[in-house]
Design an enzyme around this catalytic site. Structure first.
Site, PDB file in Angstrom:
ATOM      1  N   SER A 158      20.317  12.576   8.775  1.00  0.00           N
ATOM      2  CA  SER A 158      21.514  11.691   9.626  1.00  0.00           C
ATOM      3  C   SER A 158      21.264  11.766  11.400  1.00  0.00           C
ATOM      4  O   SER A 158      20.402  11.399  11.737  1.00  0.00           O
ATOM      5  CB  SER A 158      22.403  12.498   9.652  1.00  0.00           C
ATOM      6  OG  SER A 158      24.007  11.319   9.440  1.00  0.00           O
ATOM      7  N   ASP A 313      24.330   5.425  13.704  1.00  0.00           N
ATOM      8  CA  ASP A 313      23.133   6.478  13.395  1.00  0.00           C
ATOM      9  C   ASP A 313      21.853   6.282  12.985  1.00  0.00           C
ATOM     10  O   ASP A 313      21.538   5.556  12.232  1.00  0.00           O
ATOM     11  CB  ASP A 313      23.572   7.467  12.756  1.00  0.00           C
ATOM     12  CG  ASP A 313      24.370   7.997  11.492  1.00  0.00           C
ATOM     13  OD1 ASP A 313      24.118   6.735  11.157  1.00  0.00           O
ATOM     14  OD2 ASP A 313      24.231   8.955  10.919  1.00  0.00           O
ATOM     15  N   ASP A 315      20.579   7.071   9.433  1.00  0.00           N
ATOM     16  CA  ASP A 315      20.154   6.128   8.567  1.00  0.00           C
ATOM     17  C   ASP A 315      21.499   5.237   8.415  1.00  0.00           C
ATOM     18  O   ASP A 315      21.479   4.967   7.344  1.00  0.00           O
ATOM     19  CB  ASP A 315      20.159   7.274   7.977  1.00  0.00           C
ATOM     20  CG  ASP A 315      21.916   8.401   7.535  1.00  0.00           C
ATOM     21  OD1 ASP A 315      22.022   8.293   9.185  1.00  0.00           O
ATOM     22  OD2 ASP A 315      22.075   8.297   6.256  1.00  0.00           O
ATOM     23  N   ASP A 317      24.622   4.701   8.045  1.00  0.00           N
ATOM     24  CA  ASP A 317      26.164   4.961   7.436  1.00  0.00           C
ATOM     25  C   ASP A 317      27.050   5.490   7.981  1.00  0.00           C
ATOM     26  O   ASP A 317      28.001   4.952   7.502  1.00  0.00           O
ATOM     27  CB  ASP A 317      25.333   6.051   5.793  1.00  0.00           C
ATOM     28  CG  ASP A 317      25.310   7.392   6.628  1.00  0.00           C
ATOM     29  OD1 ASP A 317      25.175   6.989   7.856  1.00  0.00           O
ATOM     30  OD2 ASP A 317      25.166   8.591   6.237  1.00  0.00           O
TER      31      ASP A 317
END
Length: 565
Positions: A158, A313, A315, A317
């Protein structure tokens, strides 16, 4: 009795590990005694969400051996339970056609770890759908449902610093695993105690690996577009200027594509940050929650005269935004403000379109602003309050699939989602909704900043703050445990002078009605709240501050002084 870390390290030196790994162990032992101990003093915990840790050699690090062992344990659980499971649409899983999906982000070693994960699943007889290149976490959630897979793995840490990587596990509904599946998988992974137990290499009798790519992207994008509520507003304001940065992550292609397809042509990039690079060279932390991460995008916005900045960010999400205030200066919204803004917009449009009914609902987490509850209840919409983590929002969606309709949901940590195509927070959807909301607000003669002020005037002013204390290593983990224990034993009697009227301990499930969680909340007479919880994914303890009233900004500072010593 736990093994001495030196003995564990020696077992790796004596075992069937590659020469490069052994060389790095010796180098670590000779040059970094503290790091050597931390690398081997325990096994990297496979928690209820999967793995996350610093990359490197050792049992307490993310590397090809710990990833392989985790995947083998997960595979054993899947094989043992496939016959009793159903896919996202309620159809039984065929034990002879077990499908899993895998994606990965731009972090260092993510592609390698994804390949190892795919090989281990394939060697265990499963059909693997592997994205051909980096893709966002929410698209993995979408793909699991699309391919009717039993599970999925996203290789990402993340928004953690560059030294980290991780491994998120998703189940057949497209959501991250929850109880009891999570704990049962953890138990199965714990049985894999040595890399020799891992089937690393597929053969001709095993399963297969099939690459996914643009065909999944197209279906995903089309479903995102179907969530639009104000296409006419977007068509009237194609001139809206937006800056977008993926912060070196995997939103780089799909977020701009969403914005263009909705109708916005003036989407400016930060070229240096469009480069997918696990070293995140232009930021100290690739986290849109951190103001410094948006510095370059804000500079582009000022140069181009843009109205809004969007950042995601690694990834893709989580999403952060900045908007222009009444003086033309860029100000950044926190996750609570963005969540409240979007909830107000979406519920307003649902009401205007006649879509609200007794079965529609929104979801927020316990540490997210009560402003969202106030907004939803003013529209007569049911609100669910769940533990921190979007998987608990997804759990509510799953439980209500046949009896209600999920409108939207969010958490203060910059996560938001709309609709039921994805069962996780989704920055592609959130960025699209922010841009659409901005066009709708322009139709009303307002900017997003002015719309936020309108919301405050209707529901009262609230201010939130978050402070995290980082405590690394073994000693840091022990210090975090002590902080929580001390507050349970001696809770504060007041919050900056206002008497504490309620203490909620989320370990006491009989009182909260929610699963057990290591969280404490203190509510005072004035309507302020402080929540404290250790992070489940990072070496830190988080303090969430919420203040109510016209003096809320000042109160946040005083609350921080009371709790952060």
């Amino acid at each position: 009795m736990a093994k001495d870390f030196r003995d564990v390290a020696q077992s790796w030196l004596n075992g069937d590990f590659d020469p490069e790994t052994k060389g790095k162990i010796i180098e670590l032992r000779n040059n970094d005694p503290a790091g050597f101990e931390d690398a081997f003093y325990r096994n990297l915990e496979f928690g209820t969400g999967g793995l996350r840790g610093i990359m490197g050699v050792g049992t307490n690090r993310m590397n090809k051996y710990t990833v392989g062992m985790a995947t083998q344990g997960l595979a054993e659980y899947i094989k043992a339970h496939a016959a009793d499971c159903v896919d996202a649409y309620g159809d039984p899983i065929d034990p002879d056609d077990i499908r899993v999906c895998i994606s990965y982000d731009s972090r260092n070693n993510s592609k390698l770890f994804a390949k190892i994960t795919a090989d281990v699943f394939s060697a265990n007889g499963m059909h693997v759908f592997l994205f051909e290149n980096i893709r966002p976490t929410p698209e993995l959630s979408y793909a699991i449902r699309l391919k009717r897979a039993i599970a999925g793995v996203m290789v990402t840490a993340s928004h953690n610093p560059k030294e980290y990587n991780g491994y998120k596990v998703f189940w057949s509904d497209g959501a991250q695993i929850t109880s009891p599946v999570d704990k049962d998988i953890v138990a199965e992974v714990a049985k894999i105690t040595d890399p020799s137990q891992v089937r690393f290499t597929p053969d001709e009798k095993c399963g297969s690996v099939e690459l996914m790519g643009k065909e999944v992207d197209e279906q995903y994008l089309n479903d995102i577009l179907s969530l639009m509520l104000s296409p006419e507003s977007c068509a009237r304001h194609p001139e809206l200027k937006l800056v977008y940065t993926p912060l070196h992550g995997c939103g780089v292609r799909l977020v701009p594509e969403c914005l263009h397809r909705i109708g916005f042509q003036n989407v400016y990039h930060v070229p240096e940050q469009d480069v997918s690079d696990g070293d995140f060279p232009t930021v100290q932390s690739p986290n849109p929650e951190e103001p410094a991460a948006m510095k370059m995008a804000l500079e582009v916005a000022d140069r181009e005269g843009a109205d809004i900045v969007l950042a995601t960010d690694p990834d893709a999400d989580r999403m952060g935004i900045a908007v222009r205030d009444n003086d033309g200066r860029m100000v950044q919204f926190n996750g609570n403000q963005t969540g409240a803004l979007l909830t107000y917009y979406i519920l307003t449009r649902w009401k205007e379109l006649g879509k609200l009914n007794e079965g529609t609902y929104v979801v927020k987490t316990i540490v997210t602003s009560e402003l969202i509850r106030d907004i939803a209840e003013s529209f007569g919409v049911k609100v669910y309050n769940v533990l921190t983590g979007f998987k608990y929002i997804a759990e509510i969606v799953r439980a209500n699939e046949k009896s209600g309709e999920f409108i939207c949901g969010g958490e203060e940590s910059y996560g938001f989602n709309v609709g039921q195509f994805v069962r996780d927070k989704d920055a592609q959807i959130a960025c699209s909704m922010v841009a659409e909301c901005a066009a709708w607000a322009l139709d009303k003669g307002m900017t997003l900043y002015q719309l936020m002020q309108k919301i405050y005037s209707e529901y009262g002013y609230r201010k939130e703050g978050l402070t995290s204390l980082v405590r690394k290593g073994k000693s840091g983990a022990e210090e975090i445990q002590k902080i929580m224990a001390d507050m349970r034993q001696t809770p504060p009697k007041d919050l900056i002078g206002s008497p504490v009227v309620k203490v909620v301990d989320y370990l006491k499930t009989d009182e909260t009605g929610l699963p057990s969680s290591n969280v404490l909340q203190f509510f005072d007479e004035a309507g302020d709240v402080v929540s404290v919880r250790p992070s489940g994914t990072e070496p830190k303890i988080k303090f969430y501050f919420g203040a109510k009233g016209d003096d809320a900004d000042a109160k946040i500072g005083r609350l921080k002084e009371q709790f952060i010593k």
